[in-house]
Scaffold this motif. Structure first.
Motif, PDB file in Angstrom:
ATOM      1  N   THR A  91       0.809  -1.219   0.000  1.00 24.22           N
ATOM      2  CA  THR A  91       0.000   0.000   0.000  1.00 24.22           C
ATOM      3  C   THR A  91       0.845   1.274   0.000  1.00 24.22           C
ATOM      4  N   ASN A  92       2.155   1.127  -0.036  1.00 22.60           N
ATOM      5  CA  ASN A  92       3.051   2.276   0.068  1.00 22.60           C
ATOM      6  C   ASN A  92       3.627   2.616  -1.311  1.00 22.60           C
ATOM      7  N   ASN A  93       3.606   3.881  -1.674  1.00 26.70           N
ATOM      8  CA  ASN A  93       4.129   4.326  -2.964  1.00 26.70           C
ATOM      9  C   ASN A  93       5.548   4.873  -2.884  1.00 26.70           C
ATOM     10  N   ASP A  94       6.143   4.889  -1.689  1.00 28.12           N
ATOM     11  CA  ASP A  94       7.486   5.430  -1.520  1.00 28.12           C
ATOM     12  C   ASP A  94       8.534   4.444  -2.027  1.00 28.12           C
TER      13      ASP A  94
END
Length: 158
Positions: free
Chosen positions: A131-134
């Motif tokens: 769920t993380n775009n980093d």
């Protein structure tokens, strides 16, 4: 460009032999001199005379967070110095570490912080989260023995 302020995002990091790493952040470094209060004695009318004197200097560890790209040089440095169950080679693997701040032109070196006799005390491996775009990062915390802050000879004039 006199008196130009330095952007916090315009910097470079290297650790003897570990170069061209893309660093996300470097924790603020601080050092303090722990003052001691000593009683020198008692004088006329029982007046107590105290004197503050410099005590032991104490340096905080520095944490460097890097964008991970498959290069394991930071992790390998940690393993050489800190792995339990194996011969620790931290004395032989201490490194000089530098952080360089640049002017907004990205070529004029304005400040350099040189840390001496550094070795890693902790390592944080990349974390994955769907769920993380980093970007994936790794982090290393280093203990330092000394430091010197230098203003570059190429620095902008005051």
């Amino acid at each position: 460009m006199a008196n130009e302020y330095i952007g916090a995002s315009v910097f470079y990091f290297n650790a003897e032999g570990i170069e061209e790493k893309f660093v996300k952040s470097i924790s603020a470094f601080s050092e303090k001199n722990n003052a001691t209060t000593q009683i020198r004695g008692s004088g006329k009318s029982g007046k107590v005379i105290r004197q503050n004197t410099p005590g032991q200097a104490e340096s905080d560890n520095v944490t460097i967070t890097l964008n991970y790209n498959g290069d394991n040089s930071i992790y390998d440095w940690y393993l050489k110095c800190s792995r339990d169950g194996e011969a620790r080679q931290w004395e032989d693997n201490r490194k000089a570490v530098s952080v360089v701040g640049y002017a907004q032109d990205r070529s004029t070196e304005v400040i350099r912080i040189n840390f001496t006799n550094c070795f890693p005390v902790s390592y944080t491996a990349p974390e994955f989260d769907a769920t993380n775009n980093d970007l994936v990062t790794e982090a290393i915390e280093i203990a330092i023995e000394g430091f010197k802050i230098e203003r570059s000879t190429n620095a902008l004039s005051n």
